[in-house]
Design an enzyme around this catalytic site. Structure first.
Site, PDB file in Angstrom:
ATOM      1  N   GLU A 320       0.812  -1.217   0.000  1.00  0.00           N
ATOM      2  CA  GLU A 320       0.000   0.000   0.000  1.00  0.00           C
ATOM      3  C   GLU A 320       0.847   1.269   0.000  1.00  0.00           C
ATOM      4  O   GLU A 320       0.800   2.046   0.952  1.00  0.00           O
ATOM      5  CB  GLU A 320      -0.899   0.001   1.241  1.00  0.00           C
ATOM      6  CG  GLU A 320      -1.837  -1.181   1.309  1.00  0.00           C
ATOM      7  CD  GLU A 320      -2.547  -1.310   2.647  1.00  0.00           C
ATOM      8  OE1 GLU A 320      -3.601  -1.940   2.685  1.00  0.00           O
ATOM      9  OE2 GLU A 320      -2.029  -0.777   3.646  1.00  0.00           O
ATOM     10  N   PRO A 321       1.623   1.492  -1.042  1.00  0.00           N
ATOM     11  CA  PRO A 321       2.440   2.705  -1.053  1.00  0.00           C
ATOM     12  C   PRO A 321       1.587   3.954  -1.295  1.00  0.00           C
ATOM     13  O   PRO A 321       0.732   3.959  -2.178  1.00  0.00           O
ATOM     14  CB  PRO A 321       3.380   2.473  -2.244  1.00  0.00           C
ATOM     15  CG  PRO A 321       2.612   1.571  -3.163  1.00  0.00           C
ATOM     16  CD  PRO A 321       1.761   0.699  -2.277  1.00  0.00           C
ATOM     17  N   ARG A 323       3.050   7.595  -0.106  1.00  0.00           N
ATOM     18  CA  ARG A 323       4.117   8.578  -0.288  1.00  0.00           C
ATOM     19  C   ARG A 323       5.026   8.222  -1.469  1.00  0.00           C
ATOM     20  O   ARG A 323       5.402   9.100  -2.257  1.00  0.00           O
ATOM     21  CB  ARG A 323       4.953   8.611   1.000  1.00  0.00           C
ATOM     22  CG  ARG A 323       6.024   9.682   1.030  1.00  0.00           C
ATOM     23  CD  ARG A 323       6.994   9.455   2.188  1.00  0.00           C
ATOM     24  NE  ARG A 323       6.357   8.988   3.388  1.00  0.00           N
ATOM     25  CZ  ARG A 323       5.935   9.768   4.386  1.00  0.00           C
ATOM     26  NH1 ARG A 323       6.127  11.059   4.339  1.00  0.00           N
ATOM     27  NH2 ARG A 323       5.342   9.248   5.445  1.00  0.00           N
ATOM     28  N   CYS A 391       0.743  32.975  12.346  1.00  0.00           N
ATOM     29  CA  CYS A 391       1.094  33.645  13.605  1.00  0.00           C
ATOM     30  C   CYS A 391       1.689  32.650  14.582  1.00  0.00           C
ATOM     31  O   CYS A 391       1.087  32.349  15.625  1.00  0.00           O
ATOM     32  CB  CYS A 391      -0.142  34.278  14.191  1.00  0.00           C
ATOM     33  SG  CYS A 391      -0.874  35.429  13.051  1.00  0.00           S
TER      34      CYS A 391
HETATM   35  N1  LLP Z   1      -1.276   1.584   4.673  1.00  0.00           N
HETATM   36  C1  LLP Z   1      -1.681   1.917   5.908  1.00  0.00           C
HETATM   37  C2  LLP Z   1      -2.500   0.985   6.672  1.00  0.00           C
HETATM   38  C3  LLP Z   1      -1.305   3.155   6.443  1.00  0.00           C
HETATM   39  O1  LLP Z   1      -1.691   3.483   7.665  1.00  0.00           O
HETATM   40  C4  LLP Z   1      -0.507   4.040   5.679  1.00  0.00           C
HETATM   41  C5  LLP Z   1      -0.106   5.339   6.212  1.00  0.00           C
HETATM   42  C6  LLP Z   1      -0.138   3.653   4.386  1.00  0.00           C
HETATM   43  C7  LLP Z   1      -0.532   2.398   3.913  1.00  0.00           C
HETATM   44  C8  LLP Z   1       0.676   4.524   3.477  1.00  0.00           C
HETATM   45  O2  LLP Z   1       1.909   4.837   4.006  1.00  0.00           O
HETATM   46  P1  LLP Z   1       3.005   5.572   3.065  1.00  0.00           P
HETATM   47  O3  LLP Z   1       3.412   4.575   2.010  1.00  0.00           O
HETATM   48  O4  LLP Z   1       2.356   6.763   2.471  1.00  0.00           O
HETATM   49  O5  LLP Z   1       4.101   5.920   4.014  1.00  0.00           O
HETATM   50  N2  LLP Z   1       1.194  11.926   7.836  1.00  0.00           N
HETATM   51  C9  LLP Z   1       2.430  11.169   7.928  1.00  0.00           C
HETATM   52  C10 LLP Z   1       2.280   9.786   7.402  1.00  0.00           C
HETATM   53  C11 LLP Z   1       1.169   9.022   8.075  1.00  0.00           C
HETATM   54  C12 LLP Z   1       0.977   7.693   7.411  1.00  0.00           C
HETATM   55  C13 LLP Z   1      -0.237   7.029   7.926  1.00  0.00           C
HETATM   56  N3  LLP Z   1      -0.473   5.762   7.357  1.00  0.00           N
HETATM   57  C14 LLP Z   1       3.512  11.935   7.165  1.00  0.00           C
HETATM   58  O6  LLP Z   1       3.238  13.001   6.646  1.00  0.00           O
HETATM   59  O7  LLP Z   1       4.654  11.490   7.118  1.00  0.00           O
END
Ligand code: LLP
Length: 463
Positions: A320-321, A323, A391
């Site tokens: 599940e990518p 980012r 602010c």
């Molecule tokens: N699958 C599940 C179950 C997740 O909880 C997440 C992210 C992903 C996939 C995707 O993760 P990614 O591949 O995008 O790292 N707001 C934080 C990241 C929170 C991620 C939450 N879950 C940030 O800005 O770094």
């Protein structure tokens, strides 16, 4: 820009920042391809272009601040992930990183699936025509209404996160005359961070059901007995912005171990495992992310090896990518408003956005890079902190960076790798208007999420 210690000690422009020296890149005009999307380059006048369009023209047409998303790059990354994993595995794009109707259509066209974690994300996915069976529904506290909508729509899977939810989804599915395909999210005892993973304190978090103490095995036991559920697999997500595959290895091994226990106890071989998202991207030149084919190979090898050892058929893997697909595809364009040198410290560069369009620096101490985008410059590098217009002194967009010393109000600067978790976490703090997302492709730009207006804000304010 290098954040490592400078071998020869500080040079004239090197500055001590929070305990370490870092040096400017040799040429600030050079765009490091690691942190910029594929079609970004400079034109013959030195202006940054994306999809063949210069930032000055884009700023004129769409204003600043704005996110510019390189559609060709997004599609190429989708293809790289699905090619790397091949037909025997499934790639679910994590919509929380950034979701819009256009994104859903691109995913659909490129053959990816979609992971959603709220009614709003589900509504966007369905509205833009993603087939329900290609949607996975996540979350640690899905409401009854969300579950009903997901089951009624026929989502391909719901990822169960607690004992209450196992019973809740079973009850709702049965009420709707359905048998819902589900996975159980487990916590495997690995807490992954950016460059490391820590195997302690992992159960102390809100997501999933712990493998430790037999909790996950008990969840499987319950799910297998409920008529409304078809248990198809086990899910694990260990964290975000991870570079080290070791955490995934431990996770895969422990999930396979559970599959073997389930087989031994129930005579059932669950056909799927999902290893979540979390793969890191380059925010600065110091980051070295893995390519999708390396990740696919490494995860595939681990699962195959562990399954062989346990005498199990290799289950279908999904990932599940979020980012890693959308993060590198966009940059935020800002106009410089003020340039304030603080003698002996650094220069504060104020832009027309800030923590309302990128909360990650304030929230996670995230590192970003920044480049002068509307022109090149041969001026000396100066140490800057790029700050917003809110602010709040913590309103920092780029904590430590170098920009040319002739930077002036009216210049456009661009922060790369802001495609993930920037627009999706944007706020209206100080009644800021959330910036638009503009998709650029082959010399054409179109707004896919429009800029908010003061009217939008006032429309919600019904007092
Ligand atoms: N699958 C599940 C179950 C997740 O909880 C997440 C992210 C992903 C996939 C995707 O993760 P990614 O591949 O995008 O790292 N707001 C934080 C990241 C929170 C991620 C939450 N879950 C940030 O800005 O770094």
């Amino acid at each position: 820009m290098s954040r490592s210690a400078h071998p020869a000690g500080p040079r004239h422009a090197d500055v001590m920042s929070e305990g370490h020296y870092f040096a400017p890149a040799d040429d600030l005009n050079v765009l490091d391809e690691k942190v910029w999307s594929h079609t970004v380059t400079r034109d013959e006048h030195g202006a940054v272009t994306v999809g063949g369009l210069t930032v000055s023209r884009l700023a004129e047409e769409f204003g600043t601040p704005a996110y510019f998303l390189d559609e060709a790059d997004f599609r190429a990354r989708c293809r790289a992930w699905s090619d790397a994993f091949g037909p025997g595995a499934d790639v679910f794009y994590a919509g929380k990183a950034f979701l819009s109707r256009a994104v859903v259509r691109w995913l659909k066209e490129e053959g990816l699936n979609l992971d959603v974690c709220s009614g709003g994300e589900l509504a966007t996915a369905l509205d833009a025509g993603m087939p329900a069976e290609r949607i996975a529904f996540h979350g640690n506290n899905k409401t009854v209404d969300e579950i009903e909508r997901a089951v009624a729509a026929g989502v391909g899977r719901i990822v169960l996160d607690s004992f209450q939810e196992i019973a809740r989804v079973a009850h709702i599915a049965q009420g709707l005359g359905r048998r819902q395909r589900v996975q159980i999210r487990v916590t495997v005892g690995v807490e992954a961070h950016t460059h490391e993973f820590i195997a302690t304190a992992h159960e102390d978090q809100k997501f999933g059901i712990a493998l430790a103490g037999g909790q996950a095995a008990e969840a499987v036991r319950r799910a297998l007995t409920l008529d409304g559920l078809e248990l198809v697999g086990i899910h694990s997500h260990i964290g975000s912005q991870i570079f080290d595959m070791a955490g995934f290895e431990v996770s895969a091994r422990r999930v396979v171990q559970l599959l073997a226990e389930v087989r031994d106890e129930h005579g059932v071989e669950l056909p799927e495992i999902d290893l979540g998202g979390g793969l890191g991207i380059a925010y600065t030149s110091d980051d070295d992310p893995r390519e999708p084919h390396e990740i696919a190979k490494s995860l595939g090898d681990i699962v195959t090896r562990e399954c062989e050892a346990a005498g199990l058929a290799t289950p279908r893997i999904s990932v599940e990518p979020g980012r890693a697909i959308v993060g590198p595809t966009a940059f935020t364009l800002y106009e410089v408003g003020t340039v304030k040198p603080l003698e002996g410290l650094r220069t504060y560069v104020s832009v027309d956005g800030g923590m309302s369009d990128n909360i990650r620096t304030a929230l996670y101490d995230a590192e970003y890079s920044v480049s002068l985008a509307s022109r090149t410059s041969d001026a000396e590098p100066m140490l800057v902190r790029v700050v917003g217009k809110h602010c709040e002194s913590g309103d920092i967009v780029v904590k430590d960076a170098y920009l040319p010393a002739d930077l002036a109000p009216g210049d456009l600067i661009a922060v790369p790798a802001t495609g993930a978790y920037c627009r999706s976490m944007a706020s209206n703090y100080n009644h800021a208007l959330r910036p638009p997302v503009v998709a650029v492709r082959d010399g054409e730009a179109r707004v896919i999420v429009r800029r908010e207006t003061e009217e939008d804000l006032l429309r919600l304010d019904v007092g």
